[in-house]
Every structure is written in C-alpha cells, then in structure tokens.
Design a protein around this motif. Structure first.
Motif, PDB file in Angstrom:
ATOM      1  N   GLY A 146      54.910  37.571  43.091  1.00 11.34           N
ATOM      2  CA  GLY A 146      53.544  37.472  42.617  1.00 11.34           C
ATOM      3  C   GLY A 146      52.769  38.746  42.896  1.00 11.34           C
ATOM      4  O   GLY A 146      52.819  39.280  44.012  1.00 11.34           O
ATOM      5  N   ILE A 147      52.067  39.244  41.889  1.00  8.76           N
ATOM      6  CA  ILE A 147      51.311  40.489  42.035  1.00  8.76           C
ATOM      7  C   ILE A 147      49.905  40.276  41.497  1.00  8.76           C
ATOM      8  O   ILE A 147      49.719  39.704  40.419  1.00  8.76           O
ATOM      9  CB  ILE A 147      51.974  41.645  41.248  1.00  8.76           C
ATOM     10  N   THR A 148      48.911  40.739  42.253  1.00  6.95           N
ATOM     11  CA  THR A 148      47.550  40.761  41.744  1.00  6.95           C
ATOM     12  C   THR A 148      47.104  42.205  41.621  1.00  6.95           C
ATOM     13  O   THR A 148      47.411  43.032  42.484  1.00  6.95           O
ATOM     14  CB  THR A 148      46.590  39.948  42.628  1.00  6.95           C
ATOM     15  N   CYS A 149      46.426  42.522  40.537  1.00  8.18           N
ATOM     16  CA  CYS A 149      46.063  43.903  40.215  1.00  8.18           C
ATOM     17  C   CYS A 149      44.560  44.103  40.383  1.00  8.18           C
ATOM     18  O   CYS A 149      43.762  43.295  39.901  1.00  8.18           O
ATOM     19  CB  CYS A 149      46.474  44.241  38.787  1.00  8.18           C
ATOM     20  N   MET A 150      44.185  45.202  41.042  1.00 10.39           N
ATOM     21  CA  MET A 150      42.785  45.520  41.283  1.00 10.39           C
ATOM     22  C   MET A 150      42.549  46.987  40.931  1.00 10.39           C
ATOM     23  O   MET A 150      43.491  47.724  40.647  1.00 10.39           O
ATOM     24  CB  MET A 150      42.429  45.221  42.743  1.00 10.39           C
ATOM     25  N   SER A 151      41.299  47.391  40.959  1.00 10.80           N
ATOM     26  CA  SER A 151      40.955  48.751  40.571  1.00 10.80           C
ATOM     27  C   SER A 151      39.933  49.352  41.531  1.00 10.80           C
ATOM     28  O   SER A 151      39.179  48.619  42.190  1.00 10.80           O
ATOM     29  CB  SER A 151      40.374  48.762  39.152  1.00 10.80           C
ATOM     30  N   GLU A 152      39.910  50.673  41.589  1.00 14.66           N
ATOM     31  CA  GLU A 152      38.872  51.369  42.358  1.00 14.66           C
ATOM     32  C   GLU A 152      37.549  51.390  41.606  1.00 14.66           C
ATOM     33  O   GLU A 152      36.508  51.720  42.181  1.00 14.66           O
ATOM     34  CB  GLU A 152      39.302  52.816  42.631  1.00 14.66           C
ATOM     35  N   LEU A 153      37.585  51.063  40.318  1.00 17.76           N
ATOM     36  CA  LEU A 153      36.418  51.227  39.452  1.00 17.76           C
ATOM     37  C   LEU A 153      35.803  49.895  39.042  1.00 17.76           C
ATOM     38  O   LEU A 153      36.517  48.936  38.772  1.00 17.76           O
ATOM     39  CB  LEU A 153      36.816  51.990  38.181  1.00 17.76           C
ATOM     40  N   ASP A 154      34.485  49.868  38.970  1.00 13.32           N
ATOM     41  CA  ASP A 154      33.803  48.677  38.436  1.00 13.32           C
ATOM     42  C   ASP A 154      33.093  48.977  37.120  1.00 13.32           C
ATOM     43  O   ASP A 154      32.446  48.100  36.548  1.00 13.32           O
ATOM     44  CB  ASP A 154      32.798  48.132  39.455  1.00 13.32           C
ATOM     45  N   ASN A 155      33.221  50.216  36.627  1.00 14.12           N
ATOM     46  CA  ASN A 155      32.455  50.626  35.449  1.00 14.12           C
ATOM     47  C   ASN A 155      33.327  51.189  34.330  1.00 14.12           C
ATOM     48  O   ASN A 155      32.851  51.962  33.494  1.00 14.12           O
ATOM     49  CB  ASN A 155      31.396  51.658  35.842  1.00 14.12           C
ATOM     50  N   SER A 156      34.610  50.819  34.322  1.00 16.90           N
ATOM     51  CA  SER A 156      35.517  51.315  33.291  1.00 16.90           C
ATOM     52  C   SER A 156      35.264  50.605  31.963  1.00 16.90           C
ATOM     53  O   SER A 156      35.437  49.387  31.851  1.00 16.90           O
ATOM     54  CB  SER A 156      36.971  51.110  33.728  1.00 16.90           C
ATOM     55  N   LEU A 157      34.878  51.351  30.932  1.00 18.57           N
ATOM     56  CA  LEU A 157      34.639  50.760  29.625  1.00 18.57           C
ATOM     57  C   LEU A 157      35.888  50.074  29.075  1.00 18.57           C
ATOM     58  O   LEU A 157      35.822  48.999  28.478  1.00 18.57           O
ATOM     59  CB  LEU A 157      34.167  51.839  28.641  1.00 18.57           C
ATOM     60  N   LEU A 158      37.054  50.714  29.310  1.00 15.55           N
ATOM     61  CA  LEU A 158      38.305  50.161  28.805  1.00 15.55           C
ATOM     62  C   LEU A 158      38.663  48.852  29.504  1.00 15.55           C
ATOM     63  O   LEU A 158      39.078  47.883  28.866  1.00 15.55           O
ATOM     64  CB  LEU A 158      39.438  51.168  28.969  1.00 15.55           C
ATOM     65  N   MET A 159      38.514  48.816  30.822  1.00 14.10           N
ATOM     66  CA  MET A 159      38.887  47.595  31.540  1.00 14.10           C
ATOM     67  C   MET A 159      37.896  46.456  31.291  1.00 14.10           C
ATOM     68  O   MET A 159      38.289  45.296  31.234  1.00 14.10           O
ATOM     69  CB  MET A 159      39.061  47.892  33.028  1.00 14.10           C
ATOM     70  N   TRP A 160      36.627  46.789  31.130  1.00 17.97           N
ATOM     71  CA  TRP A 160      35.664  45.750  30.761  1.00 17.97           C
ATOM     72  C   TRP A 160      36.037  45.161  29.398  1.00 17.97           C
ATOM     73  O   TRP A 160      35.906  43.954  29.159  1.00 17.97           O
ATOM     74  CB  TRP A 160      34.244  46.314  30.724  1.00 17.97           C
TER      75      TRP A 160
END
Length: 302
Positions: A139-153
C-alpha cells in the motif's frame, strides 16, 4: 552528514532516500550514523508539511474526517512505469560469471554455458515474480510538497472542486512511526542487474523500495513523497476489490478548498474544520497571473 551548500540543489533528497532505503531493507542495520543523517535532512532541508489532494466525493471527505488515509496498490497508479523494476538478464548473467571465475573459461554457446544461461534466466523470472508478489499487497499513499500546483488541482482534485489536506511531516514520523520518502526523478529506470547469492534478499528489497520511489522526470512537477506500507501493515484491512487499505493517519494541520468547490462541499468541510479547530483556506485565482492564492477562512493557530 554536515549541513552545507551541497544540499541546496535538492541533492539532500537523494541522500535521504538512500539512507532510508538502507534502513528499510536492513542493509546497514544498526548504523546509527544513518539515523543521524536522516534526522538532519528532516530538520534542516525537508518541508515542514506535505499535502494530499482529494476530489470532492463524500468518501474522501469521510476519510479525512476520520483521520485516515487510503493506501493504494501500485497497479492502481496512472503511470505505466510506476513501481516497475526492470531485470537486465545479460548483466545478471555477467554478474554470475564474476561470482564463479572458473565458469568464465566455458566456451560461449557450449552445453554448460547454455545451461548456466538458462538457470540465470530462470532466476530472473523468479525475481520478477517476487517483485510482483510484493507489489500485490503493497500500500502506498502519495503526497506533495506543493499545495498550489495547477496541474495537481486539476488532475487529483476534480478540476479544483476538491480539497488539499496539509499534514505536518515530523508529526507523521513521530505519531505514526514511519517515514515518508521523497521521489527521485530520473530518465533511467530502476534495474536489477547483479546477483550476489549471499545478499540477494537484501539487494532485492533495497531495489524494490528504490523502484517504488523512482519516477520519470516528466512527473517532477508533483514534488512527490510516498509513505509505503507492506503486507504486515495493511493486513486484514486490505481491500481486494479496491486494491488498497484504509489506515490510521494523523490530524490535518489545515484543509484547503479548491477555487471551484461547490457550496455544499464547502459548507461540510467548513463545519468539520470549525468543530475540530482545523485551519481552513480556499484557493482563489490570481487576477493577473496563472497562479492560485490562498485565502484564510478559519484560523486557529499562528
């Protein structure tokens, strides 16, 4: 490891991942310097928080409300190369020849040489099956350093209608007693190409974790970190139908609503944050630039 300029260009992530893989695989068990180096990276170089993007479906909101997190099997990821390890048959066979120098004298194409080549190929297929078995209940959960990425939003939060949840990195380590690992982006795939019969299990585990935390440079915009839980952690919580496990997490530091969040979803998130004293923000489109600005909705701490 000293705090110096060498780590300014994110090379600290390479060092951190290398040390974490050594710890996880047991390659250098008992090496206290590794733990010291990991601590320095987390204290001096790593971001204070990691962020997880969610679409606006009710199941995701209930997961966040319950302080839990979904861990997916690698087969569910949208990158066809994700968590995939290549085995180089030719280099693997060459490494076997290096282990047994007497074999080098065998004529290429002779019956004995062909038999050894066949055995090496069999070993490759066994390794492939071992990696496949390990992935099947990983099981893997994915996170990011960014909260303002247009692509990820757009990609992970239903076109800005969902939310982005903030978690304190050191709190994850302390409360859950496991460590997020940064993804290393490269043009080269992870490849198993040498065989040492004395350390094959440790080598395979080390390479497996490396494969789980490596991606193509094209995904670099995600600035991704991963928490990896094996079969012993997922256990009876594993969902065979949905290929994953819902596991305990920590309380979010904040929740950020997408700029296109609908009113009902926004109201439900607002009620949860207000009741539980969780900071709440909402993204707004900048008037002059292609960027998102974070507007404070509820603030309970500095």
């Amino acid at each position: 490891m000293k705090v110096n300029q060498d780590y300014e260009e994110e090379s600290w992530k390479v060092a951190l991942r290398k040390n974490l893989i050594s710890i996880v695989s047991g390659k250098e068990k008992g090496n206290e310097n590794l733990y010291t180096d990991v601590g320095i990276c987390y204290q001096c170089y790593a971001p204070a928080s990691l962020f997880k993007y969610y679409s606006d479906c009710n199941q995701n909101l209930e997961t966040v409300k319950a302080n839990k997190m979904w861990y997916s099997a690698p087969c569910c990821f949208n990158d066809v190369f994700d968590c995939d390890i290549m085995i180089n048959d030719d280099k693997l066979f060459d490494s076997i020849l290096e282990i047994c120098p007497s074999i080098k004298g065998f004529r290429k194409g002779s019956p004995m040489w062909l038999e050894l080549k066949s055995q090496a190929k069999k070993s490759s297929r066994e390794l492939e099956q071992m990696f496949a078995n390990m992935r099947s209940k990983m099981g893997i959960t994915c996170m990011s350093e960014l909260d303002n990425s247009l692509l990820m939003w757009a990609h992970y939060a239903n076109n800005h209608r969902g939310m982005c949840v903030e978690y304190n990195l050191l709190a994850i380590n302390k409360q859950l007693n496991f460590t997020p690992i940064p993804i290393i982006y490269s043009n080269d795939r992870v490849c198993f190409e040498s065989l040492n019969t004395n350390t094959v299990e440790l080598d395979a585990t080390k390479l497996f974790v490396e494969g789980l935390t490596s991606k193509s440079l094209e995904w670099n915009y995600e600035k991704e970190w991963r928490i990896i839980r094996d079969d012993s952690a997922c256990g009876d919580k594993w969902d065979d139908v949905n290929k994953g496990a819902l596991l305990e997490s920590i309380r979010p530091s904040s929740i950020i609503l997408g700029c296109e969040a609908n009113k009902d979803f926004e109201n439900e998130v607002h009620e949860h944050c207000n009741t539980n004293k969780i900071n709440l923000f909402k993204m707004e489109k900048d008037r002059y630039h292609y960027q998102l600005n974070k507007k404070t909705i509820l603030k309970f701490d500095d």
